[in-house]
Design a protein around this motif. Structure first.
Motif, PDB file in Angstrom:
ATOM      1  N   PHE A  29       0.597  -1.169  -0.406  1.00  0.00           N
ATOM      2  CA  PHE A  29       0.317  -0.008  -0.209  1.00  0.00           C
ATOM      3  C   PHE A  29       1.051   1.302   0.271  1.00  0.00           C
ATOM      4  O   PHE A  29       0.278   2.559  -1.224  1.00  0.00           O
ATOM      5  CB  PHE A  29      -1.104   0.039   1.291  1.00  0.00           C
ATOM      6  N   LYS A  39      -6.364   3.721  -2.932  1.00  0.00           N
ATOM      7  CA  LYS A  39      -6.443   2.838  -2.108  1.00  0.00           C
ATOM      8  C   LYS A  39      -7.286   1.578  -2.934  1.00  0.00           C
ATOM      9  O   LYS A  39      -7.132   0.268  -2.721  1.00  0.00           O
ATOM     10  CB  LYS A  39      -7.038   2.605  -0.647  1.00  0.00           C
ATOM     11  N   GLU A  40      -8.778   1.677  -3.463  1.00  0.00           N
ATOM     12  CA  GLU A  40      -9.110   1.474  -3.899  1.00  0.00           C
ATOM     13  C   GLU A  40      -8.684   0.230  -4.986  1.00  0.00           C
ATOM     14  O   GLU A  40      -8.581  -0.911  -5.066  1.00  0.00           O
ATOM     15  CB  GLU A  40     -10.427   1.335  -4.304  1.00  0.00           C
ATOM     16  N   THR A  42      -5.510   0.138  -5.430  1.00  0.00           N
ATOM     17  CA  THR A  42      -4.114  -1.089  -4.911  1.00  0.00           C
ATOM     18  C   THR A  42      -5.100  -1.945  -4.449  1.00  0.00           C
ATOM     19  O   THR A  42      -4.251  -3.303  -4.553  1.00  0.00           O
ATOM     20  CB  THR A  42      -3.830  -0.282  -3.796  1.00  0.00           C
ATOM     21  N   MET A  43      -5.949  -1.804  -3.852  1.00  0.00           N
ATOM     22  CA  MET A  43      -6.809  -3.614  -3.226  1.00  0.00           C
ATOM     23  C   MET A  43      -7.055  -4.283  -4.546  1.00  0.00           C
ATOM     24  O   MET A  43      -7.415  -5.777  -4.676  1.00  0.00           O
ATOM     25  CB  MET A  43      -8.020  -3.130  -2.445  1.00  0.00           C
ATOM     26  N   LEU A  46      -4.119  -6.385  -5.608  1.00  0.00           N
ATOM     27  CA  LEU A  46      -3.434  -6.776  -4.410  1.00  0.00           C
ATOM     28  C   LEU A  46      -3.023  -8.506  -4.570  1.00  0.00           C
ATOM     29  O   LEU A  46      -1.873  -8.528  -4.110  1.00  0.00           O
ATOM     30  CB  LEU A  46      -4.487  -6.741  -3.167  1.00  0.00           C
TER      31      LEU A  46
END
Length: 325
Positions: A29, A39-40, A42-43, A46
């Motif tokens: 992250f 963040k979205e 990256t999720m 992931l």
């Protein structure tokens, strides 16, 4: 002024920006944020990053506990899994052990085929020609040549030969004894006119030079390929041959073992001292699994005094009139 259109991901110093106290997951992250991902986003990437890095439960351990190989695996996975528009690579086109090095090559070519713009800085001339369409040669910060990759590499090789610096293969991979995800040379023999050895004599235009080699490879991978180079005493590469260029598919048994022979009939080399090197490579002829450099020395004699390095196939046609003149 430099204008950038699109997302840029660097493969420079792998792991730059990692916090040694953070876990691998937390560093994903952190690095993704430094590369401009939300963040979205990256999720969404992931699981791909974790799967590609393949470091198991260590993903939730502090990176200070990682081996150097685990460190570069994670860094490479992050940089290449975010699907950049522009990927900047500084030498680190293949990282980690043999199996992961192969994965990293495949990932780079996958990105290229998807239309990602690659900016590749390297001294590996072979990889530059394989990966790039255009090239720049910089020397001491000044532009020397710009053009197609093949033309720039030719210019650079000429200059390198003049400087008596000749190694065009900058990275040879080995180490891990496991064959999974890679391939290894198991035996090499060089034979000239029925004599086997590491130091052999040959006659220009008469001798037959043979290179026998056997190998073991991961049977789950495509069959490997073989490259052979012949260097002059001053290090210049006189010629090279690749099984993939000649359309030869190496045969293997169910365990991935195989052998191949390369023959140079009526050796065209003129008098001098030459060395042979053998490279076991991936099916594209790009990634080097294993190598045996300068495995054989050949001293070539000739019956005439013509100068040069090789005899080029040719034909004379004599006529008693001047129609062809």
């Amino acid at each position: 002024m430099i204008k950038v259109n699109g997302r840029v991901a660097p493969l420079l110093e792998l792991g730059a920006g990692f916090s040694p106290r953070f876990t691998g997951r937390e560093n994903i992250f952190l690095n993704a944020a430094l590369l401009g991902l939300s963040k979205e986003e990256t999720m969404a990437s992931l699981q791909d990053i974790i799967a590609f890095a393949d470091i198991g439960s260590f993903i939730d351990q502090p990176v200070r506990t990682y081996s150097s190989g685990m460190y570069v695996r994670l860094a490479f996975a992050i940089a290449t899994s975010i699907r950049p528009d522009i990927l900047v690579i500084d030498e680190a086109i293949a990282v980690g052990d043999g199996q992961f090095a192969r994965k990293s090559f495949d990932r780079i070519f996958e990105l290229k085929e998807q239309g990602v713009t690659l900016i590749f800085c390297s001294h590996s001339l072979f990889q530059i020609e394989a990966l790039c369409e255009e090239a720049l040669w910089l020397h001491q910060g000044k532009l020397q040549v710009q053009g197609s990759a093949s033309s720039v590499v030719t210019e650079y090789e000429t200059w390198m030969n003049q400087q008596s610096q000749t190694d065009t293969y900058s990275q040879i991979y080995g180490g891990d004894s496991s064959i999974k995800g890679q391939a290894k040379l198991s035996n090499i023999k060089v034979c000239c006119d029925g004599v086997t050895g590491s130091h052999l004599r040959a006659r220009n235009g008469f001798s037959n030079l043979e290179i026998f080699l056997s190998y073991q490879s991961d049977p789950e991978l495509p069959p490997p390929t073989v490259g052979v180079t012949i260097d002059a005493a001053d290090g210049r590469k006189i010629t090279s041959n690749g099984s993939w260029v000649d359309g030869i598919v190496l045969e293997r048994d169910s365990e991935g073992k195989g052998s191949v022979t390369l023959t140079y009939s009526k050796l065209p080399l003129l008098k001098g001292k030459y060395s042979l090197s053998v490279f076991l490579m991936c099916e594209r002829g790009i990634h080097v699994y294993d190598a045996a450099e300068h495995i054989g020395i050949i001293i070539v004699d000739q019956e005439h005094i013509l100068p040069g390095l090789v005899t080029i196939p040719h034909q004379w046609l004599s006529s008693n009139n001047s129609e062809n003149s």
